[in-house]
Design an enzyme around this catalytic site. Sequence first.
Site, PDB file in Angstrom:
ATOM      1  N   HIS A   1      -1.073  -5.292   3.389  1.00 16.68           N
ATOM      2  CA  HIS A   1      -1.333  -3.928   3.911  1.00 16.68           C
ATOM      3  C   HIS A   1      -2.178  -3.278   2.942  1.00 16.68           C
ATOM      4  CE1 HIS A   1       0.423   0.104   4.441  1.00 16.68           C
ATOM      5  NE2 HIS A   1       0.840  -0.191   5.540  1.00 16.68           N
TER       6      HIS A   1
ATOM      7  N   ASP B   1       5.370  -7.255  -2.769  1.00 18.18           N
ATOM      8  CA  ASP B   1       5.396  -5.957  -1.876  1.00 18.18           C
ATOM      9  C   ASP B   1       6.484  -6.514  -0.814  1.00 18.18           C
ATOM     10  OD1 ASP B   1       5.422  -4.692   0.613  1.00 18.18           O
ATOM     11  OD2 ASP B   1       3.229  -4.366   0.618  1.00 18.18           O
TER      12      ASP B   1
ATOM     13  N   GLN C   1       8.199  -5.323   4.088  1.00 18.67           N
ATOM     14  CA  GLN C   1       8.641  -5.821   5.260  1.00 18.67           C
ATOM     15  C   GLN C   1       9.796  -7.035   4.980  1.00 18.67           C
ATOM     16  OE1 GLN C   1       8.091  -4.573   7.895  1.00 18.67           O
ATOM     17  NE2 GLN C   1       6.189  -3.438   7.668  1.00 18.67           N
TER      18      GLN C   1
ATOM     19  N   LYS D   1      12.150   1.663   5.648  1.00 18.38           N
ATOM     20  CA  LYS D   1      12.148   0.548   6.612  1.00 18.38           C
ATOM     21  C   LYS D   1      13.485  -0.289   6.603  1.00 18.38           C
ATOM     22  CE  LYS D   1       7.041  -0.386   5.792  1.00 18.38           C
ATOM     23  NZ  LYS D   1       6.656   0.385   6.900  1.00 18.38           N
TER      24      LYS D   1
ATOM     25  N   CYS E   1      -2.700  -0.542   9.376  1.00 20.27           N
ATOM     26  CA  CYS E   1      -2.921  -0.474   8.021  1.00 20.27           C
ATOM     27  C   CYS E   1      -3.385  -1.945   7.403  1.00 20.27           C
ATOM     28  CB  CYS E   1      -2.124   0.525   7.310  1.00 20.27           C
ATOM     29  SG  CYS E   1      -1.572   1.966   7.790  1.00 20.27           S
TER      30      CYS E   1
HETATM   31  N1  C6P Z   1       3.803  -0.343   6.928  1.00 19.80           N
HETATM   32  C1  C6P Z   1       3.615  -0.425   9.398  1.00 19.80           C
HETATM   33  O1  C6P Z   1       3.592   0.106  10.401  1.00 19.80           O
HETATM   34  P1  C6P Z   1       5.106   2.945   3.104  1.00 19.80           P
HETATM   35  O2  C6P Z   1       4.323   3.526   3.632  1.00 19.80           O
HETATM   36  O3  C6P Z   1       4.837   3.232   1.511  1.00 19.80           O
HETATM   37  O4  C6P Z   1       6.780   3.128   3.297  1.00 19.80           O
HETATM   38  O5  C6P Z   1       4.746   1.395   3.048  1.00 19.80           O
HETATM   39  C2  C6P Z   1       3.521   0.918   2.809  1.00 19.80           C
HETATM   40  C3  C6P Z   1       3.634  -0.607   3.221  1.00 19.80           C
HETATM   41  C4  C6P Z   1       3.102  -1.537   2.402  1.00 19.80           C
HETATM   42  N2  C6P Z   1       3.474  -2.678   2.528  1.00 19.80           N
HETATM   43  C5  C6P Z   1       3.864  -3.086   3.687  1.00 19.80           C
HETATM   44  C6  C6P Z   1       3.907  -4.647   3.999  1.00 19.80           C
HETATM   45  C7  C6P Z   1       3.996  -2.460   4.657  1.00 19.80           C
HETATM   46  O6  C6P Z   1       4.116  -2.918   5.965  1.00 19.80           O
HETATM   47  C8  C6P Z   1       3.962  -0.996   4.574  1.00 19.80           C
HETATM   48  C9  C6P Z   1       4.115  -0.032   5.575  1.00 19.80           C
HETATM   49  C10 C6P Z   1       4.015   0.449   8.138  1.00 19.80           C
HETATM   50  O7  C6P Z   1       3.257  -1.826   9.160  1.00 19.80           O
HETATM   51  C11 C6P Z   1       3.265   1.568   8.089  1.00 19.80           C
HETATM   52  S1  C6P Z   1       1.818   1.492   7.797  1.00 19.80           S
END
Ligand code: C6P
Length: 510
Positions: free
Chosen positions: A228, A305, A308, A331, A469
């Site tokens: 991401h 990270d 997910q 999430k 993203c």
């Molecule tokens: N992905 C998606 O629709 P935040 O925004 O900080 O809570 O998470 C960022 C992020 C980091 N790593 C991974 C693997 C992610 O999937 C995400 C967030 C969302 O896929 C929003 S862009």
Amino acid sequence: MSAMPSNPILKLPNLPDDAVDLSSIYASFQRLQAPASHGVGNAFHGVGDAFPEAGELAGLFFGDPGSGNHAENALLRTAAEQEFADTGYSPYSFLRDQPITYSGRETFDVQAIRRDFPILHQKVNGKDLIWFDNAATTQKPAQVIDAIRRYYESDNSNIHRASHTLAARATDGYEGAREKVRRFINAPSADEVIFVRGTTEGINLVAQTYGRKLIRPGDEIIISTLDHHANIVPWQQLAKERGAALRVIPVNDRGEVILEAYESLLSPRTKMVSFAQVNNTFGTVSPAKIMVEMAKRYGARVLIDGAQSVPHAPVDVQELDVDFFAFSGHKIYAPNGIGVVYGKKELLELIPPWQGGGNMIKDVTFEETIFNVPPHKFEAGTPNVADAIGLGAALDYVSRTGIHNIERYERYLTEYARQALEQVDGIRLIGNPRDRVSVVSFVVPGIPAPEVGALLDKEGIALRAGHHCAQPALRRMGVEATVRPSFSFYNTTTEIDRLVEAVRKIAING
Ligand code: C6P
């Protein structure tokens, strides 16, 4: 075009949506199971044998030439066999399995779970809402909403400072939530759990503290094509600032990291490896434990990270032996604006604070500041107390439901959706990882993904359609955008059937 069959799923048992009893799911899988069961007490092998994809993976794991690149297979096999010899578990699943017998609270009832989520019970554009945007954010159970309301109704206070009763209650709530996070990811100490706004902030914190202190010109940072933007941009910025180089692990046509290529990127120059445990565009589960071990052989530090992965399967930071681990509360059924970065104690003690202000200090004079100990050293200012408490309530909810149960059911839903969508003429699935969770991506050639998303919204189906993203991951597969349903344990096969039917109509009519 032939009429749609009433149940388009041929290979998977069609389960009732109410009172889904995991023992009956498992029994259905057992009936379908290939004769060569490996007898491994692992969800992936037990449940996965019903799926041809998983069978292929098992073949790969147990020495079947399988498909794809032989050198890559051989490397995977070697690492896999070692992992299996050491632990008795599949390296492709980052899970520890529970016994395969279910009873009492290990069985969950989807309709009962759905009753806990008030937002799901509404009509959108005249249709029952179907929430398939869980990779973007999850909905919140009443238990989480109640915990936040209770906090504001009875305990709201600033923390760690005042001597009154409400401050003590709020501090207990906040620190209690930290302990719940510790338990959930099996961190050795709650002092290693730092509250941040989310995964993005967690990765930035590590890049700007550990990275600025320890990355030097000529050093290398490794990330993955599957990452991401939150795990690309902070490292890219840091590399530019420090004169370091960013190296990227390539992926194969299925959308899986190529371990052999990763191995060849590693060297004594590698100071940091940072990658997503589960990718957000194809749902790929990367073999995190193996990747950490490989990095450690070169003395590199590793950040995972977990945005997910944490919602979909058990995570054990000690077992992974990872240095840093970041995830977002929103999430995993918790509020927005709260997340976690775990860091090993010795590293948190070594690295400088990120932001300066109240709470992160022991003593301040105009000449000098003595910093507080971790985790407070990294939590400058008044923290997000209510949402930390909400996160604690969400983790309680997930733990009560059973993360192993959640994982099994969500893998089932994901595979059900994949197989059903695969049979829709006029669409193309993007990414085909052998180990995946929660996410399926597809395009309808000739119709831009956002347009497909808008047409599905008219049917009450909420999902993300765009670049998610993760532009490099999609571009690797030759696309700029996909339609991405992503599943949670409150979703049902009936909802997936409705999605498939709607997509079929869009593919026919445009
Ligand atoms: N992905 C998606 O629709 P935040 O925004 O900080 O809570 O998470 C960022 C992020 C980091 N790593 C991974 C693997 C992610 O999937 C995400 C967030 C969302 O896929 C929003 S862009």
